[in-house]
Structure formats: C-alpha cells, structure tokens
Design a protein around this motif. Sequence first.
Motif, mmCIF file in Angstrom:
data_model
loop_
_atom_site.group_PDB
_atom_site.id
_atom_site.type_symbol
_atom_site.label_atom_id
_atom_site.label_comp_id
_atom_site.label_asym_id
_atom_site.label_seq_id
_atom_site.Cartn_x
_atom_site.Cartn_y
_atom_site.Cartn_z
ATOM 1 N N THR A 44 27.239 10.184 -89.946
ATOM 2 C CA THR A 44 26.122 9.648 -89.165
ATOM 3 C C THR A 44 25.652 8.296 -89.690
ATOM 4 O OG1 THR A 44 24.565 10.894 -90.543
ATOM 5 C CG2 THR A 44 25.310 11.940 -88.506
ATOM 6 N N ALA A 45 26.463 7.668 -90.567
ATOM 7 C CA ALA A 45 26.065 6.378 -91.135
ATOM 8 C C ALA A 45 25.956 5.328 -90.043
ATOM 9 C CB ALA A 45 27.083 5.939 -92.184
ATOM 10 N N GLN A 46 25.017 4.411 -90.222
ATOM 11 C CA GLN A 46 24.837 3.332 -89.261
ATOM 12 C C GLN A 46 25.841 2.221 -89.555
ATOM 13 O OE1 GLN A 46 22.392 3.435 -86.637
ATOM 14 N NE2 GLN A 46 22.685 5.535 -87.301
ATOM 15 N N LEU A 47 25.894 1.252 -88.682
ATOM 16 C CA LEU A 47 26.800 0.120 -88.867
ATOM 17 C C LEU A 47 26.488 -0.616 -90.171
ATOM 18 C CD1 LEU A 47 26.887 -1.430 -85.320
ATOM 19 C CD2 LEU A 47 28.897 -0.881 -86.644
ATOM 20 N N THR A 48 27.527 -0.895 -90.944
ATOM 21 C CA THR A 48 27.330 -1.633 -92.185
ATOM 22 C C THR A 48 28.290 -2.809 -92.307
ATOM 23 O OG1 THR A 48 28.858 -0.132 -93.317
ATOM 24 C CG2 THR A 48 26.521 0.408 -93.412
ATOM 25 N N THR A 49 29.156 -3.021 -91.306
ATOM 26 C CA THR A 49 30.132 -4.096 -91.387
ATOM 27 C C THR A 49 29.541 -5.385 -90.840
ATOM 28 O OG1 THR A 49 30.978 -3.578 -89.207
ATOM 29 C CG2 THR A 49 31.999 -2.457 -91.052
ATOM 30 N N SER A 50 30.322 -6.482 -90.952
ATOM 31 C CA SER A 50 29.835 -7.782 -90.501
ATOM 32 C C SER A 50 29.582 -7.799 -89.004
ATOM 33 C CB SER A 50 30.842 -8.871 -90.867
ATOM 34 O OG SER A 50 32.115 -8.591 -90.293
ATOM 35 N N ILE A 51 30.369 -7.052 -88.253
ATOM 36 C CA ILE A 51 30.165 -7.026 -86.808
ATOM 37 C C ILE A 51 28.862 -6.321 -86.463
ATOM 38 C CG2 ILE A 51 31.369 -4.864 -86.280
ATOM 39 C CD1 ILE A 51 32.537 -6.242 -83.827
ATOM 40 N N SER A 52 28.386 -5.455 -87.358
ATOM 41 C CA SER A 52 27.103 -4.808 -87.131
ATOM 42 C C SER A 52 25.992 -5.846 -87.034
ATOM 43 C CB SER A 52 26.804 -3.820 -88.260
ATOM 44 O OG SER A 52 25.477 -3.359 -88.186
ATOM 45 N N SER A 53 25.980 -6.804 -87.975
ATOM 46 C CA SER A 53 24.952 -7.837 -87.948
ATOM 47 C C SER A 53 25.028 -8.661 -86.678
ATOM 48 C CB SER A 53 25.116 -8.752 -89.171
ATOM 49 O OG SER A 53 24.963 -8.016 -90.360
ATOM 50 N N ARG B 173 25.028 4.788 -83.827
ATOM 51 C CA ARG B 173 25.339 6.137 -84.323
ATOM 52 C C ARG B 173 26.805 6.473 -84.066
ATOM 53 N NH1 ARG B 173 26.065 10.848 -82.031
ATOM 54 N NH2 ARG B 173 25.517 10.005 -79.989
ATOM 55 N N GLN B 174 27.278 6.183 -82.844
ATOM 56 C CA GLN B 174 28.677 6.461 -82.518
ATOM 57 C C GLN B 174 29.626 5.634 -83.381
ATOM 58 O OE1 GLN B 174 29.649 6.578 -78.271
ATOM 59 N NE2 GLN B 174 27.478 6.756 -77.815
ATOM 60 N N TRP B 175 29.263 4.370 -83.611
ATOM 61 C CA TRP B 175 30.111 3.521 -84.435
ATOM 62 C C TRP B 175 30.182 4.041 -85.871
ATOM 63 C CZ3 TRP B 175 33.704 0.074 -83.640
ATOM 64 C CH2 TRP B 175 34.131 -0.733 -84.697
ATOM 65 N N GLY B 176 29.056 4.507 -86.389
ATOM 66 C CA GLY B 176 29.055 5.082 -87.727
ATOM 67 C C GLY B 176 29.967 6.286 -87.821
ATOM 68 N N MET B 177 29.981 7.112 -86.786
ATOM 69 C CA MET B 177 30.862 8.278 -86.767
ATOM 70 C C MET B 177 32.324 7.852 -86.714
ATOM 71 S SD MET B 177 28.639 10.674 -84.154
ATOM 72 C CE MET B 177 29.815 12.019 -84.169
ATOM 73 N N LEU B 178 32.612 6.795 -85.933
ATOM 74 C CA LEU B 178 33.981 6.287 -85.866
ATOM 75 C C LEU B 178 34.429 5.739 -87.224
ATOM 76 C CD1 LEU B 178 33.951 4.458 -82.412
ATOM 77 C CD2 LEU B 178 35.241 6.513 -83.001
ATOM 78 N N GLN B 179 33.509 5.039 -87.910
ATOM 79 C CA GLN B 179 33.835 4.502 -89.224
ATOM 80 C C GLN B 179 34.154 5.622 -90.211
ATOM 81 O OE1 GLN B 179 33.616 0.811 -90.316
ATOM 82 N NE2 GLN B 179 34.305 1.113 -88.224
ATOM 83 N N TYR B 180 33.391 6.699 -90.137
ATOM 84 C CA TYR B 180 33.632 7.840 -91.020
ATOM 85 C C TYR B 180 34.991 8.464 -90.736
ATOM 86 C CZ TYR B 180 33.046 12.445 -93.176
ATOM 87 O OH TYR B 180 33.224 13.575 -93.923
ATOM 88 N N ALA B 181 35.309 8.651 -89.454
ATOM 89 C CA ALA B 181 36.598 9.234 -89.079
ATOM 90 C C ALA B 181 37.754 8.339 -89.521
ATOM 91 C CB ALA B 181 36.649 9.464 -87.568
ATOM 92 N N GLU B 182 37.568 7.018 -89.372
ATOM 93 C CA GLU B 182 38.621 6.091 -89.763
ATOM 94 C C GLU B 182 38.828 6.102 -91.276
ATOM 95 O OE1 GLU B 182 41.674 3.353 -89.074
ATOM 96 O OE2 GLU B 182 40.575 4.696 -87.751
#
Length: 327
Positions: free
Chosen positions: A150-159, A189-198
């Motif tokens: 459930t982590a939020q966006l933390t990458t550069s594209i998040s900003s 939220r969805q992006w954080g889930m995708l990042q976790y899965a990746e």
Amino acid sequence: MRNIAAVLSLATLLLLQTVLLVVESLTVLPAANRGQKCTLFSNRRAFIANTLLTTAALLQPTPTFAAEEEDEPTTNTGRNGKPFAPLDALFPATRLKLWVGEVYMLSKDLSNQNDRQQQIIILQQMNNQLSNPPKLFQGETMTKRTNTPTAQLTTSISSANKDQYQMNRNGLNMGDKVIAMWNQADVERQWGMLQYAESKREEGNEMRAAFNFYARQLSFADEYVLTAPKDKRKEMIRNDALPSITAVIASDLDRRDLYRNQFLTAIDDAVAEVAYQVRLKPEEEVDVTDVVSLVNEAHEACENWFLLIPSQDVEEAVAAIMLKDAK
C-alpha cells in the motif's frame, strides 16, 4: 471538465501498466505441447503491444519544446534528445545484451545447418549457454522499491504526477477539486501496489531486475518533442490537446517495459524449447524452427530496448564490460 479528463488520463495509463503485468503472467504451453498454439494469449499480447507502440511513436521525451512553427522535431545534440541514466546503471543490462548476442550467433549457425548431428551439437551448446546465464549484478546494488503493497508513489515520476495534479486542480470548483483529489489518492495507491508487485518479480528474476535497474535511474527533461506528423502537431497545438509531460514520461516507460516483457517471454520460451530438443531420442526428428524464431524474438526485443538508450552510452557500457571481462 477538460482538466478532470486530464487527471483521469493518468489513471488510464496506469491501467495499461496493470494489463501488461496480467498479460506477462500468462503461462505458456510446455515445450512438449508446442504444437498446440495458444492463439488467444498471443493475440492479446499483440494487441497491447501494438497499442502501446502506436502511442509511444507519437511522443518522445527530450529537452526540446514542440513549437507549431517547426517543420521537423528537433533534438538535443548531446544524447540525441533521449532520456539517460548514469553509465553504471546500464552495466547489468549490458552483460545481458552480450550474453543474448552469443546465443543469437549460435541460433544463426543452427538455422544454416541441415545435418542432424551438427544441429544436436549446436543445440547442446545453446542449452549450456541458456542454462548458465552470467551474473548480471557485479557490484551494482538494486535498491528495494517499496516495503508494503500500500506504499504511495516514491519515484521521480511521482513528483511529476503530483505537480501535474496540482496544476490540473487549478481553476476547478470545490466539488471538482475533491473528486480530483480522490482520483489522485486512488491512482497513487494503485501505483504503490504495482511497485510492490514489481519488486517481488525483481527478486526472483535477475534479468528483469537488470532492465529495471536502468529504467529507474532515468533522467527526463521537463520538455519534449512531439514526433507526430506536421499537420497532426498543428491540430493538437491549436486544440490545446498536447499531452502533459507526465503522460510523455509514462509512455516512454511503458515502451521500455513492453520490450522488456517481450524479451523475458521469448527467452523463457527459448530455454524451454532448447531443453526439449536436446532431450529428443536419436530416432526422433529435430525441429529447430521454434528455437531459431524464439531466440530471434528475444534478441530483437533486447535490441529494441537498447535503441531507446543514447548510442554513446551503450558503446561505452559495452567497452567497459568487455574490458572488465578481459582482466
């Protein structure tokens, strides 16, 4: 309404990424049943690939502004206008590229050989090569993307996305702003889930991690060139329909992921097919058609991925890896 649509478009891009992950997870037929073609899965992959490539062909992130007066897109003279990352970020993928090149050369020899005994010898060489891929990370460290699903966006594209959301909310009434904020929270939220899965996929697949290691360190400019035909560019500019920089970045990353996924699927199938062929009994006929085709697909996908990288960086990375191997 146009601003709200722009916000929702980012969610659509993430939906495409989700679909890619689903398609990638589809299982392939065992090598022994290779004759039973899974046309449904193949058609799905082809449809998604064509859709993403068509979209990406119109957009090219680069430090240049797309003006209506320009007859042709201009690019940065330094790295041909392509996004780039530190050179050492390319080392793991470069080791993979050199290894794939060796397998590809064997497949070319195989395609030119009609003698069964010679085919078996080459297949055994390919099987040994495919069964023993090189260690791709040799001193480079792959940082973990996220610790929770459930982590939020933390990458550069998040900003970039958050800045874009802020711009899109300007001028909206209070009700529309609340809806836009809800959409933003859901997308993150969805992006954080995708990042976790990746991150989990990277842990179990060093080849996947090698591609991602470079993509995660890419630097993008805050302007881009629109590579659509001249009349289309003018129409988009007149209608205020130019894509946002976040959409352009997402398109570029999706294209890299597409080539990565094509490579991983083809190389996995090639490993299975070669292993099947070398186990054939002496009286059974050897069919190298699928082997050659799958290795060609893997090689082409890998080369397409590297074509998105400045050629100077690729040449320097290859030279550096070959120099290290020679020591």
